[in-house]
Design an enzyme around this catalytic site. Structure first.
Site, PDB file in Angstrom:
ATOM      1  N   ASP A   1       9.507  -1.350   0.303  1.00 36.12           N
ATOM      2  CA  ASP A   1       9.118  -2.635   0.357  1.00 36.12           C
ATOM      3  C   ASP A   1       7.157  -2.448   0.199  1.00 36.12           C
ATOM      4  O   ASP A   1       7.255  -1.800   1.382  1.00 36.12           O
ATOM      5  CB  ASP A   1       9.450  -2.948   2.250  1.00 36.12           C
ATOM      6  CG  ASP A   1       8.765  -4.364   2.656  1.00 36.12           C
ATOM      7  OD1 ASP A   1       7.558  -4.458   1.564  1.00 36.12           O
ATOM      8  OD2 ASP A   1       9.169  -4.313   3.276  1.00 36.12           O
TER       9      ASP A   1
ATOM     10  N   ASN B   1      12.617 -11.593  -0.385  1.00 36.09           N
ATOM     11  CA  ASN B   1      12.363 -13.101  -2.102  1.00 36.09           C
ATOM     12  C   ASN B   1      11.238 -12.824  -1.981  1.00 36.09           C
ATOM     13  O   ASN B   1      11.397 -14.418  -3.058  1.00 36.09           O
ATOM     14  CB  ASN B   1      14.044 -13.562  -1.933  1.00 36.09           C
ATOM     15  CG  ASN B   1      13.920 -14.389  -3.150  1.00 36.09           C
ATOM     16  OD1 ASN B   1      14.426 -15.540  -3.105  1.00 36.09           O
ATOM     17  ND2 ASN B   1      13.555 -14.250  -4.374  1.00 36.09           N
TER      18      ASN B   1
ATOM     19  N   CYS C   1       8.035 -10.537  -2.396  1.00 36.67           N
ATOM     20  CA  CYS C   1       7.527  -9.478  -3.119  1.00 36.67           C
ATOM     21  C   CYS C   1       8.311  -9.062  -4.019  1.00 36.67           C
ATOM     22  O   CYS C   1       8.371  -9.189  -5.577  1.00 36.67           O
ATOM     23  CB  CYS C   1       7.341  -8.774  -2.254  1.00 36.67           C
ATOM     24  SG  CYS C   1       6.087  -8.968  -0.612  1.00 36.67           S
TER      25      CYS C   1
HETATM   26  P1  4NP Z   1       9.974  -8.106   0.172  1.00 30.22           P
HETATM   27  O1  4NP Z   1       8.409  -7.916   0.508  1.00 30.22           O
HETATM   28  O2  4NP Z   1      11.304  -8.072   0.799  1.00 30.22           O
HETATM   29  O3  4NP Z   1      10.163  -7.158  -1.540  1.00 30.22           O
HETATM   30  O4  4NP Z   1      10.001  -9.981  -0.802  1.00 30.22           O
HETATM   31  C1  4NP Z   1       8.847  -8.383   2.199  1.00 30.22           C
HETATM   32  C2  4NP Z   1       7.978 -10.281   2.331  1.00 30.22           C
HETATM   33  C3  4NP Z   1       8.326 -10.126   4.453  1.00 30.22           C
HETATM   34  C4  4NP Z   1       8.207  -9.587   4.308  1.00 30.22           C
HETATM   35  C5  4NP Z   1       8.666  -8.335   4.424  1.00 30.22           C
HETATM   36  C6  4NP Z   1       8.732  -8.098   3.143  1.00 30.22           C
HETATM   37  N1  4NP Z   1       8.430  -9.882   5.904  1.00 30.22           N
HETATM   38  O5  4NP Z   1       8.364  -9.432   6.852  1.00 30.22           O
HETATM   39  O6  4NP Z   1       7.319 -11.172   5.627  1.00 30.22           O
END
Ligand code: 4NP
Length: 159
Positions: free
Chosen positions: A123, A11, A13
């Site tokens: 991701d 939550n 990116c």
């Molecule tokens: P999001 O991206 O799911 O698009 O917000 C990520 C943000 C943090 C992490 C992985 C994906 N993390 O491993 O901390």
């Protein structure tokens, strides 16, 4: 009022970008009186944090406001939201685990991608800014189609 929730892992990116971009599209169509949106993560690593710097850079570049603090998806969100949009299949699986029941409005956002139906919003966390540009492009076209789907299905008229 239709309540829409965008969900990714952290939550910070993808889903805060999706939320902010979708809000802008809803406003541009004059549908703010019919649709609200929020975002959440299946993980709890970034609760309370601002979006990732690289997502903020995308919002600045394409000139839309993005104000959000990271929060984790919780079981009551299932009842609170009409539609829950998962960014990838791993998110989709984890959403079902957290809600602990089926949800009629749960979709993979990629189901609405006109170019690659059923695709994922990858991701971008461990890559560079170009990955965030890719996310922006996928979201831009896919959110347009998701909004058209809502307008048709719920016969929404702009005010
Ligand atoms: P999001 O991206 O799911 O698009 O917000 C990520 C943000 C943090 C992490 C992985 C994906 N993390 O491993 O901390």
């Amino acid at each position: 009022m239709l309540k829409i929730l965008f969900v990714c892992l952290g939550n910070i990116c993808r889903s805060p970008l999706a939320e902010a971009m979708f809000r802008e599209k809803v406003e541009n169509k004059g549908l703010s009186g019919h649709i609200t949106c929020d975002s959440a993560g299946t993980g709890n690593y970034h609760v309370g944090e601002d979006p990732d710097e690289r997502s903020i850079e995308i919002a600045r570049k394409y000139n839309f406001p993005m104000i959000h603090k990271g929060r984790q998806l919780l079981a009551p969100d299932g009842k609170a939201f009409d539609y829950i949009l998962a960014m990838d299949t791993s998110n989709h699986r984890n959403i079902l685990r957290i809600l602990n029941e089926q949800h009629a409005g749960l979709y993979l956002l990629g189901d609405f991608d006109p170019l690659e139906k059923g695709g994922e919003v990858p991701d971008p966390y461990f890559g560079g800014l170009d990955g965030f540009e890719d996310v922006y492009e996928i979201l831009d076209r896919t959110l347009d189609h998701f909004l058209e789907f809502l307008i048709e299905r719920h016969q929404l008229k702009h005010v």
